[in-house]
Enzyme design. Sequence first.
Site, PDB file in Angstrom:
ATOM      1  N   ASP A 160      43.939  46.651  54.477  1.00  0.00           N
ATOM      2  CA  ASP A 160      42.889  45.757  54.946  1.00  0.00           C
ATOM      3  C   ASP A 160      41.532  46.337  54.549  1.00  0.00           C
ATOM      4  O   ASP A 160      41.284  47.520  54.784  1.00  0.00           O
ATOM      5  CB  ASP A 160      43.008  45.670  56.479  1.00  0.00           C
ATOM      6  N   SER A 226      30.616  31.886  45.926  1.00  0.00           N
ATOM      7  CA  SER A 226      30.934  30.478  46.105  1.00  0.00           C
ATOM      8  C   SER A 226      29.697  29.626  45.838  1.00  0.00           C
ATOM      9  O   SER A 226      28.557  30.061  46.084  1.00  0.00           O
ATOM     10  CB  SER A 226      31.390  30.270  47.551  1.00  0.00           C
ATOM     11  N   TYR A 251      30.740  30.992  57.195  1.00  0.00           N
ATOM     12  CA  TYR A 251      31.519  31.414  56.021  1.00  0.00           C
ATOM     13  C   TYR A 251      30.597  31.524  54.800  1.00  0.00           C
ATOM     14  O   TYR A 251      30.599  32.532  54.084  1.00  0.00           O
ATOM     15  CB  TYR A 251      32.646  30.405  55.735  1.00  0.00           C
ATOM     16  N   LYS A 255      29.147  34.896  52.251  1.00  0.00           N
ATOM     17  CA  LYS A 255      29.112  35.017  50.788  1.00  0.00           C
ATOM     18  C   LYS A 255      27.692  35.349  50.317  1.00  0.00           C
ATOM     19  O   LYS A 255      27.494  36.203  49.453  1.00  0.00           O
ATOM     20  CB  LYS A 255      29.595  33.708  50.131  1.00  0.00           C
ATOM     21  N   PHE A 280      33.214  26.804  42.181  1.00  0.00           N
ATOM     22  CA  PHE A 280      33.014  25.465  42.722  1.00  0.00           C
ATOM     23  C   PHE A 280      34.317  25.093  43.456  1.00  0.00           C
ATOM     24  O   PHE A 280      34.749  25.864  44.299  1.00  0.00           O
ATOM     25  CB  PHE A 280      32.486  24.529  41.628  1.00  0.00           C
ATOM     26  N   ASN A 301      40.696  21.420  53.088  1.00  0.00           N
ATOM     27  CA  ASN A 301      40.186  20.952  51.792  1.00  0.00           C
ATOM     28  C   ASN A 301      40.874  19.664  51.361  1.00  0.00           C
ATOM     29  O   ASN A 301      42.014  19.387  51.736  1.00  0.00           O
ATOM     30  CB  ASN A 301      40.356  22.039  50.731  1.00  0.00           C
TER      31      ASN A 301
END
Length: 456
Positions: A160, A226, A251, A255, A280, A301
């Site tokens: 991890d 992202s 989230y 990033k 994307f 999604n």
Amino acid sequence: MPRIYHKHTNSGTEVVEQLKVMDYLSHHRHQDRRLVQTKTNNRQLAEPNDHLHLSARPRNRHTAHNHTNVHPNAHEHTDHGSSCTIPSCKKLLNEMEVIMRQKYVLVTGGAGYIGSHTVLELLQTGYKIVVMDNLSNSNLEALRRVEILAGRPVHFFKGDITSTADLERVFSQYAFWAVIHFAAIKAVGESAQIPLDYYHNNVTGSLNLMRVMNQFKVKNLVFSSSATVYGEPEIVPVNETARLGPVTNPYGRTKLFVEEMVRDLCKSDPEWNVCLLRFFNPVGAHVSGMIGEHPQGIPNNLLPYVIQVLQGRLPHVCIYGDDYDTPDGTGVRDYIHVSDLATGHVAALRKLEKRPGCVAYNLGTGTGYSVKQIVNAMEKATKKKIPYKVVDRRPGDVATCTADASLANRELGWSPIRSMDEMCQDMWRWTHLNPQGYDGPLKATAAAVAGDHKSS
Ligand SMILES: O=c1ccn([C@@H]2O[C@H](COP(=O)(O)OP(=O)(O)O[C@H]3O[C@H](CO)[C@@H](O)[C@H](O)[C@H]3O)[C@@H](O)[C@H]2O)c(=O)[nH]1
């Protein structure tokens, strides 16, 4: 059949698995035996600073050509590795690149959806791969299948990134020259409910990784960023110089924060080279139907949701709003085939070999598809009707987000090649052959298809 070796440590938290499949060349076997040894005989093979000596090695030109561990494919890629036109210099640089590929690349999160497709592409290009993954949202079966497709081994380390001890353990066992960092949690909606978990996993985990990389003097990184870092882009297609943020969910902020950390790190130490790859909307599956996306629970999604409607698990697609300022009123995104994203990572690794400093690249196709167009494309690919209902907009969604990927095209020599039809067909093939994802048996037809794609 794959042979799997488990190694349980005293703490009981670490499992080292040496995934190996099939028959592969005896020199690979020899190499793997040496690696298994390193797990008991600390660092017999893996010298953490080994990569620093690379520049000295090509002095013996025969080293590269006669080295027993050069993957046959590696030579194919020596033809276009350098921009230098002096033949002897070009040859020397190419040999260095071949040597670098003999070093291991660590892929965090390599058992996940994008990770597994990238590992496959890297193996097929000749890179040697160690995957570190905590298997929280991924599956070892994906890596077993990757090995079958590539005909080459993956070294797997269960660990991890939030554990510095896990990271130090893997870095002391292998000599890495670069890391591709996918490991993260990624559900946008969930990130608003448990933000601290997101900051811990994605930000603290990345921080730990970079600190351990520094400690072991491994300063080449490809980071999975992202398109979400752009928030709602003012101009589409968006390019890398666009304003970053504001980002609408935790989230996305993880990033953006990691990107900022990387930029600060590169400013402080010019030895660091980082490619920030802004994905994307990744969709599709490997053309073999052997590996693909295996979402847990109800998908967030669009495409995975559509798939579950097609499977009869969900009654209809909910289209989140048809009153956006887009041609048909539904949200427009830049969907990119996961195998094209994977080749983008290979291109980014090659870029790191040229020591570019910190650079960000959009990985998208540049073409936008609306939700209704996606539903139509999936109907065409599957020859099935897909029921849908238009519901309210989803909070945080933007109308349109498409990529200007011309920088990646120019500087990485990369461009996506797979069409929307291929994305839909490949996703459906994966679903058809693996109705329960990795939980079900590998269908004989998929195994047969794998035979066709092993050397592709
Ligand atoms: O059940 C659904 C799911 C989605 N949508 C719409 O479909 C489009 C795509 O949505 P989705 O597949 O959830 O992707 P995005 O919201 O664009 O987010 C993805 O793409 C981002 C980068 O652009 C990443 O940061 C995110 O992690 C990733 O989930 C959007 O217009 C949604 O409103 C629906 O209408 N119904």
